[in-house]
Design a protein around this motif. Sequence first.
Motif, PDB file in Angstrom:
ATOM      1  N   ILE A  43       0.875  -1.166   0.000  1.00 46.23           N
ATOM      2  CA  ILE A  43       0.000   0.000   0.000  1.00 46.23           C
ATOM      3  C   ILE A  43       0.910   1.214   0.000  1.00 46.23           C
ATOM      4  CG2 ILE A  43      -1.771   1.232   1.297  1.00 46.23           C
ATOM      5  CD1 ILE A  43      -2.240  -1.722   2.597  1.00 46.23           C
ATOM      6  N   VAL A  44       0.748   2.073  -0.980  1.00 43.77           N
ATOM      7  CA  VAL A  44       1.674   3.187  -1.180  1.00 43.77           C
ATOM      8  C   VAL A  44       0.923   4.510  -1.145  1.00 43.77           C
ATOM      9  CG1 VAL A  44       3.281   4.257  -2.834  1.00 43.77           C
ATOM     10  CG2 VAL A  44       3.270   1.762  -2.538  1.00 43.77           C
ATOM     11  N   THR A  45       1.571   5.505  -0.560  1.00 40.95           N
ATOM     12  CA  THR A  45       1.114   6.887  -0.682  1.00 40.95           C
ATOM     13  C   THR A  45       2.331   7.743  -1.013  1.00 40.95           C
ATOM     14  OG1 THR A  45      -0.238   8.651   0.287  1.00 40.95           O
ATOM     15  CG2 THR A  45       1.335   7.564   1.757  1.00 40.95           C
ATOM     16  N   ILE A  46       2.109   8.761  -1.816  1.00 39.21           N
ATOM     17  CA  ILE A  46       3.159   9.715  -2.196  1.00 39.21           C
ATOM     18  C   ILE A  46       2.608  11.093  -1.888  1.00 39.21           C
ATOM     19  CG2 ILE A  46       4.553  10.637  -4.079  1.00 39.21           C
ATOM     20  CD1 ILE A  46       4.116   7.902  -5.507  1.00 39.21           C
ATOM     21  N   ILE A  55      -2.024  11.710   6.334  1.00 41.82           N
ATOM     22  CA  ILE A  55      -1.216  10.494   6.430  1.00 41.82           C
ATOM     23  C   ILE A  55      -1.438   9.836   7.793  1.00 41.82           C
ATOM     24  CG2 ILE A  55       1.111   9.518   6.258  1.00 41.82           C
ATOM     25  CD1 ILE A  55      -0.036  10.764   3.628  1.00 41.82           C
ATOM     26  N   ASP A  56      -1.743  10.632   8.816  1.00 40.02           N
ATOM     27  CA  ASP A  56      -2.075  10.067  10.127  1.00 40.02           C
ATOM     28  C   ASP A  56      -3.293   9.155  10.037  1.00 40.02           C
ATOM     29  OD1 ASP A  56      -3.618  12.387   9.560  1.00 40.02           O
ATOM     30  OD2 ASP A  56      -3.968  12.778  11.686  1.00 40.02           O
ATOM     31  N   LEU A  57      -4.287   9.560   9.267  1.00 49.37           N
ATOM     32  CA  LEU A  57      -5.480   8.741   9.043  1.00 49.37           C
ATOM     33  C   LEU A  57      -5.098   7.430   8.347  1.00 49.37           C
ATOM     34  CD1 LEU A  57      -8.606   8.327   8.865  1.00 49.37           C
ATOM     35  CD2 LEU A  57      -8.502   9.575   6.709  1.00 49.37           C
ATOM     36  N   LEU A  58      -4.207   7.513   7.383  1.00 51.14           N
ATOM     37  CA  LEU A  58      -3.767   6.319   6.672  1.00 51.14           C
ATOM     38  C   LEU A  58      -3.049   5.359   7.625  1.00 51.14           C
ATOM     39  CD1 LEU A  58      -3.390   4.672   4.112  1.00 51.14           C
ATOM     40  CD2 LEU A  58      -1.433   6.126   3.537  1.00 51.14           C
ATOM     41  N   ILE A  59      -2.189   5.876   8.461  1.00 45.50           N
ATOM     42  CA  ILE A  59      -1.474   5.031   9.426  1.00 45.50           C
ATOM     43  C   ILE A  59      -2.458   4.368  10.391  1.00 45.50           C
ATOM     44  CG2 ILE A  59       0.165   5.046  11.361  1.00 45.50           C
ATOM     45  CD1 ILE A  59       1.689   7.294   9.788  1.00 45.50           C
ATOM     46  N   LEU A 111       5.945   3.051  -7.055  1.00 42.80           N
ATOM     47  CA  LEU A 111       4.536   3.047  -7.437  1.00 42.80           C
ATOM     48  C   LEU A 111       4.202   1.818  -8.279  1.00 42.80           C
ATOM     49  CD1 LEU A 111       1.918   4.626  -7.160  1.00 42.80           C
ATOM     50  CD2 LEU A 111       2.563   5.952  -9.175  1.00 42.80           C
ATOM     51  N   SER A 112       5.098   1.434  -9.166  1.00 41.76           N
ATOM     52  CA  SER A 112       4.834   0.279 -10.035  1.00 41.76           C
ATOM     53  C   SER A 112       4.781  -1.034  -9.260  1.00 41.76           C
ATOM     54  CB  SER A 112       5.855   0.204 -11.164  1.00 41.76           C
ATOM     55  OG  SER A 112       7.122  -0.121 -10.653  1.00 41.76           O
ATOM     56  N   LEU A 113       5.343  -1.064  -8.051  1.00 41.47           N
ATOM     57  CA  LEU A 113       5.295  -2.258  -7.208  1.00 41.47           C
ATOM     58  C   LEU A 113       4.050  -2.293  -6.316  1.00 41.47           C
ATOM     59  CD1 LEU A 113       9.041  -2.354  -6.072  1.00 41.47           C
ATOM     60  CD2 LEU A 113       7.921  -3.858  -7.749  1.00 41.47           C
ATOM     61  N   ALA A 114       3.290  -1.211  -6.305  1.00 44.81           N
ATOM     62  CA  ALA A 114       2.141  -1.086  -5.404  1.00 44.81           C
ATOM     63  C   ALA A 114       0.976  -1.970  -5.837  1.00 44.81           C
ATOM     64  CB  ALA A 114       1.679   0.367  -5.350  1.00 44.81           C
ATOM     65  N   ASP A 115       0.217  -2.400  -4.846  1.00 46.10           N
ATOM     66  CA  ASP A 115      -1.063  -3.065  -5.091  1.00 46.10           C
ATOM     67  C   ASP A 115      -2.209  -2.074  -4.953  1.00 46.10           C
ATOM     68  OD1 ASP A 115      -0.357  -5.974  -5.372  1.00 46.10           O
ATOM     69  OD2 ASP A 115       0.592  -5.545  -3.451  1.00 46.10           O
ATOM     70  N   CYS A 116      -1.983  -1.041  -4.132  1.00 44.53           N
ATOM     71  CA  CYS A 116      -3.003  -0.028  -3.899  1.00 44.53           C
ATOM     72  C   CYS A 116      -2.312   1.304  -3.624  1.00 44.53           C
ATOM     73  CB  CYS A 116      -3.865  -0.432  -2.701  1.00 44.53           C
ATOM     74  SG  CYS A 116      -5.154   0.757  -2.283  1.00 44.53           S
ATOM     75  N   PHE A 117      -2.877   2.375  -4.163  1.00 50.42           N
ATOM     76  CA  PHE A 117      -2.386   3.719  -3.921  1.00 50.42           C
ATOM     77  C   PHE A 117      -3.450   4.472  -3.127  1.00 50.42           C
ATOM     78  CE2 PHE A 117      -2.001   8.230  -4.963  1.00 50.42           C
ATOM     79  CZ  PHE A 117      -0.702   8.441  -4.543  1.00 50.42           C
ATOM     80  N   CYS A 118      -3.045   5.149  -2.054  1.00 50.40           N
ATOM     81  CA  CYS A 118      -3.980   5.904  -1.223  1.00 50.40           C
ATOM     82  C   CYS A 118      -3.692   7.397  -1.319  1.00 50.40           C
ATOM     83  CB  CYS A 118      -3.878   5.469   0.231  1.00 50.40           C
ATOM     84  SG  CYS A 118      -4.438   3.788   0.513  1.00 50.40           S
ATOM     85  N   TYR A 119      -4.742   8.164  -1.564  1.00 51.57           N
ATOM     86  CA  TYR A 119      -4.661   9.619  -1.653  1.00 51.57           C
ATOM     87  C   TYR A 119      -5.768  10.174  -0.766  1.00 51.57           C
ATOM     88  CZ  TYR A 119      -4.577  14.301  -3.723  1.00 51.57           C
ATOM     89  OH  TYR A 119      -4.479  15.660  -3.926  1.00 51.57           O
ATOM     90  N   LEU A 120      -5.405  10.645   0.422  1.00 46.19           N
ATOM     91  CA  LEU A 120      -6.399  11.082   1.399  1.00 46.19           C
ATOM     92  C   LEU A 120      -6.405  12.591   1.605  1.00 46.19           C
ATOM     93  CD1 LEU A 120      -5.813   8.245   4.044  1.00 46.19           C
ATOM     94  CD2 LEU A 120      -7.310   8.242   2.031  1.00 46.19           C
ATOM     95  N   ASP A 121      -5.759  13.323   0.739  1.00 45.49           N
ATOM     96  CA  ASP A 121      -5.650  14.786   0.808  1.00 45.49           C
ATOM     97  C   ASP A 121      -7.031  15.438   0.814  1.00 45.49           C
ATOM     98  OD1 ASP A 121      -5.120  17.541   0.246  1.00 45.49           O
ATOM     99  OD2 ASP A 121      -3.371  17.019  -0.924  1.00 45.49           O
ATOM    100  N   CYS A 139      -6.856   2.420  -6.587  1.00 47.60           N
ATOM    101  CA  CYS A 139      -6.688   3.659  -5.826  1.00 47.60           C
ATOM    102  C   CYS A 139      -7.823   3.859  -4.830  1.00 47.60           C
ATOM    103  CB  CYS A 139      -6.658   4.864  -6.763  1.00 47.60           C
ATOM    104  SG  CYS A 139      -5.285   4.882  -7.918  1.00 47.60           S
ATOM    105  N   ILE A 140      -7.453   4.381  -3.673  1.00 50.79           N
ATOM    106  CA  ILE A 140      -8.422   4.819  -2.671  1.00 50.79           C
ATOM    107  C   ILE A 140      -8.231   6.320  -2.502  1.00 50.79           C
ATOM    108  CG2 ILE A 140      -9.166   4.683  -0.261  1.00 50.79           C
ATOM    109  CD1 ILE A 140      -7.985   1.825  -0.189  1.00 50.79           C
ATOM    110  N   VAL A 141      -9.320   7.073  -2.661  1.00 39.86           N
ATOM    111  CA  VAL A 141      -9.304   8.523  -2.472  1.00 39.86           C
ATOM    112  C   VAL A 141     -10.424   8.882  -1.502  1.00 39.86           C
ATOM    113  CG1 VAL A 141      -8.351   8.962  -4.772  1.00 39.86           C
ATOM    114  CG2 VAL A 141     -10.828   9.000  -4.453  1.00 39.86           C
ATOM    115  N   THR A 142     -10.383  10.090  -0.950  1.00 37.59           N
ATOM    116  CA  THR A 142     -11.482  10.539  -0.098  1.00 37.59           C
ATOM    117  C   THR A 142     -12.494  11.304  -0.946  1.00 37.59           C
ATOM    118  OG1 THR A 142     -10.333  12.580   0.486  1.00 37.59           O
ATOM    119  CG2 THR A 142     -10.047  10.690   1.969  1.00 37.59           C
TER     120      THR A 142
END
Length: 195
Positions: A43-46, A55-59, A111-121, A139-142
């Motif tokens: 699970i990756v976030t950039i 990112i605190d929410l993601l953790i 990113l190419s190794l990720a199974d899921c990308f999270c963007y919670l901005d 991808c998971i977004v809010t």
Amino acid sequence: QVKWEVGLLYGIESKVLRGGIDDSQINREKVSNPSNIKSPARIVTISRLESKKRIDLLIRGFELSQSDGRLIIIGDGPERANLEKLASSCCKRNSIYFLGRVSDSERIAELSLADCFCYLDVGDFGITVVEAMAIGIRCIVTEDFDLKALGKDVSGIVSIKANEKKLSELLSDLPSIERSNKSNLKVLASLTWQH
């Protein structure tokens, strides 16, 4: 948000031009036929590490999840020490990795190794979501993310309320997120600089 603010401040209607990617960044094979979720999942976030990025929410969502995966946090910023402290207090602390600021090639490799990308901005658009979509990553977004701007045919991306419970449920069951499919190629083509 920007369109509304311009209208409010200047009394004019505006058109928002979103960031774009180069057409060469689209991996048509991976978008049309994405990989299965690996075990353990990555699970990756950039992101710049600041409070509005959540990112605190993601953790916390990752900690509550049933995922045996790895959380990879790429980026740096004023909240890094606080986030590292939060991560170190988690029961999954050995599965949370802070890579800091990385080069463009390292970012794309991770990113190419990720199974899921999270963007919670709290922002309504993020180019990193488009980059993840361009290589077939779920991808998971809010709800803040303007998913409608991508069109009704977009797949492989899910929008949630910004809360730990819903996030932990999704992270526990990544295969429940619809895979991307070839309909995303049209969406992605509209988000290229060549368009």
